[in-house]
Scaffold this motif. Structure first.
Motif, short mmCIF file in Angstrom:
data_model
loop_
_atom_site.label_atom_id
_atom_site.label_comp_id
_atom_site.label_asym_id
_atom_site.label_seq_id
_atom_site.Cartn_x
_atom_site.Cartn_y
_atom_site.Cartn_z
N ALA A 284 33.98 30.21 44.33
CA ALA A 284 34.80 31.20 45.02
C ALA A 284 34.48 31.22 46.51
CB ALA A 284 34.57 32.58 44.41
N MET A 285 33.23 31.07 46.87
CA MET A 285 32.84 31.05 48.28
C MET A 285 33.47 29.86 49.00
SD MET A 285 30.59 33.56 49.27
CE MET A 285 29.32 32.89 50.38
N LEU A 286 33.47 28.71 48.35
CA LEU A 286 34.06 27.53 48.97
C LEU A 286 35.55 27.72 49.17
CD1 LEU A 286 33.61 24.63 49.99
CD2 LEU A 286 34.06 23.83 47.66
N ALA A 287 36.23 28.26 48.17
CA ALA A 287 37.67 28.49 48.29
C ALA A 287 37.97 29.48 49.40
CB ALA A 287 38.22 29.00 46.96
N GLY A 288 37.19 30.55 49.50
CA GLY A 288 37.42 31.54 50.53
C GLY A 288 37.23 30.97 51.93
N SER A 289 36.20 30.16 52.09
CA SER A 289 35.93 29.59 53.42
C SER A 289 36.99 28.59 53.84
CB SER A 289 34.55 28.92 53.42
OG SER A 289 34.56 27.75 52.61
N ALA B 15 39.25 33.11 45.72
CA ALA B 15 38.00 33.54 46.38
C ALA B 15 37.30 34.65 45.61
CB ALA B 15 38.30 34.00 47.80
N ASP B 16 37.74 34.88 44.37
CA ASP B 16 37.14 35.90 43.52
C ASP B 16 36.43 35.19 42.36
OD1 ASP B 16 36.50 38.01 41.82
OD2 ASP B 16 38.35 39.08 42.25
N PRO B 17 35.11 35.40 42.20
CA PRO B 17 34.36 34.68 41.16
C PRO B 17 34.81 34.99 39.74
CG PRO B 17 33.00 36.38 42.15
CD PRO B 17 34.24 36.28 43.00
N LYS B 18 35.52 36.09 39.53
CA LYS B 18 35.97 36.40 38.17
C LYS B 18 37.01 35.42 37.66
CE LYS B 18 39.61 39.75 39.34
NZ LYS B 18 40.73 38.89 38.87
N ASP B 19 37.57 34.61 38.56
CA ASP B 19 38.59 33.64 38.16
C ASP B 19 38.00 32.27 37.84
OD1 ASP B 19 40.72 35.42 38.36
OD2 ASP B 19 40.92 35.09 40.51
N TYR B 20 36.66 32.21 37.65
CA TYR B 20 35.98 30.96 37.31
C TYR B 20 35.11 31.16 36.08
CZ TYR B 20 37.32 29.56 42.05
OH TYR B 20 38.03 29.27 43.19
N ASP B 21 34.87 30.07 35.36
CA ASP B 21 33.97 30.15 34.22
C ASP B 21 32.53 29.91 34.66
OD1 ASP B 21 33.57 27.38 34.56
OD2 ASP B 21 34.91 26.83 32.90
N ASP B 22 31.60 29.86 33.71
CA ASP B 22 30.18 29.73 34.04
C ASP B 22 29.84 28.43 34.75
OD1 ASP B 22 29.79 32.17 32.88
OD2 ASP B 22 29.06 31.38 30.96
N GLN B 23 30.70 27.43 34.60
CA GLN B 23 30.47 26.15 35.26
C GLN B 23 31.19 26.03 36.60
OE1 GLN B 23 28.18 23.97 34.05
NE2 GLN B 23 27.84 25.68 32.61
N GLY B 24 31.80 27.12 37.02
CA GLY B 24 32.51 27.10 38.31
C GLY B 24 33.88 26.45 38.23
N PRO C 81 45.21 30.80 33.56
CA PRO C 81 45.83 32.03 33.06
C PRO C 81 46.27 31.86 31.61
CG PRO C 81 46.73 31.41 35.20
CD PRO C 81 45.90 30.25 34.74
N LYS C 82 46.11 32.93 30.84
CA LYS C 82 46.51 32.86 29.45
C LYS C 82 48.03 32.79 29.34
CE LYS C 82 42.55 35.44 27.64
NZ LYS C 82 42.12 36.65 26.88
N ARG C 83 48.47 31.90 28.46
CA ARG C 83 49.90 31.77 28.22
C ARG C 83 50.33 32.83 27.22
NH1 ARG C 83 51.53 25.71 26.90
NH2 ARG C 83 53.57 26.72 27.08
#
Length: 315
Positions: free
Chosen positions: A278-283, A292-301, A306-308
């Motif tokens: 998220a930090m990389l995307a924000g920068s 840029a929000d970490p909640k949109d990534y899994d544990d592996q980044g 999005p759920k269909r």
């Protein structure tokens, strides 16, 4: 009278401080007490400041005095306000209440009608405790509404981003300077930014007229982290709220090796892979975007797809 006490949640900690008058009125806050404990339990120097006078009723005052006595003298409550030594032991035994790098602790005590947010500073030189009472129903209702978050919009009312109550935003001026302000939820359309009340569209108009922009400074993101530059194997540092990156003297033999170094460095900073992504995307693309929000990534980044939604058989 029944009294329950537990560590305060991160959201509840926001209310262990003095509120603006508008928030105090919404949450039914009669006022607050601050006090100083000695090491024997014989002295409890305290002061009271009234906030919402209509809430500072004789019935509340009687209950508040009873609650203070229970927290000071009733062993069922761990002696949290008995003396400084007892407070230190209580805080260490209930470390879930620790925040601000362990300097302060916050607890919530509930009766049938009131909630008391208690902030303890056991190692403080002056005041060791602050107590903020609220009408329990008013406080819980406001916190429930605040779960929607604070919405920042464009001039035409479209949502740009949304942040939790109590998060920070950065306002970047037309001259390139910036200042950070806390945002507090008031209602679905209004928020306090740095203590001033704004309608969402009014705030957007201010940004437009002043040539400024606002970005979220998400509390779920670290102040800095390491990343691998996407178009090379260079290891870089990214700082929250800033565009671009900083060079380092770290390099990998190849991209996989560079990523392994980054993962190790971030682990030492307690930065997760989701946060780093998220930090990389924000920068690179702007701090207001969902990426840029970490909640949109899994544990592996990796981005979470999005759920269909099943729309049924359309044949």
């Amino acid at each position: 009278m029944e009294l329950t006490i537990r560590p305060a949640t991160p959201t509840e900690r926001l209310f262990a401080y003095e509120q603006s008058m508008r928030l105090a009125e919404r949450c039914g806050n009669p006022g607050h007490l601050w006090g100083e404990l000695d090491n024997t339990g014989t002295v409890f120097l305290n002061s009271w400041e009234t906030c919402v006078r209509s809430q500072n009723t004789p019935e509340f005052k009687a209950e508040f005095n009873t609650v203070l006595d229970m927290l000071r003298f009733d062993e069922r409550y761990g002696g949290i306000l008995k003396n400084r030594a007892s407070m230190i032991v209580y805080c260490l035994d209930h470390s879930q209440g620790r925040f601000r790098n362990g300097y302060e602790y916050a607890f919530r005590a509930d009766t049938q009608d009131y909630s008391y947010l208690i902030r303890c500073i056991p190692q403080g030189d002056d005041n060791h405790v602050y107590i903020y009472p609220y009408r329990r129903d008013c406080l819980d209702r406001h916190m429930k509404q605040a779960e929607k978050g604070i919405c920042f919009t464009t001039l035409d009312g479209k949502e740009k981003f949304r942040i939790p109550d109590g998060d920070m935003v950065r306002i970047i001026t037309s001259e390139g300077g910036h200042f950070d302000r806390m945002a507090r939820y008031v209602d679905e359309s209004h928020a306090e930014i740095g203590g001033s009340l704004y309608h969402a569209r009014e705030f957007a108009e201010w940004m437009e007229q002043s040539g400024s922009q606002v970005i979220p400074m998400r509390s779920t993101l670290p102040d800095k982290c390491y990343n691998v530059l996407p178009n090379s194997d260079e290891i870089i540092i990214v700082r929250k709220g800033e565009s671009g990156y900083y060079h380092t003297d770290k390099y990998g033999h190849d991209r996989a090796h560079a990523q392994a170094i980054v993962d190790e460095c971030n682990a030492q900073l307690n930065v997760t892979k989701a946060q780093a992504a998220a930090m990389l995307a924000g920068s690179m693309f702007g701090w207001h975007i969902p990426a840029a929000d970490p909640k949109d990534y899994d544990d592996q980044g990796k981005p979470i797809k999005p759920k269909r939604h099943d729309r049924g058989d359309t044949r």
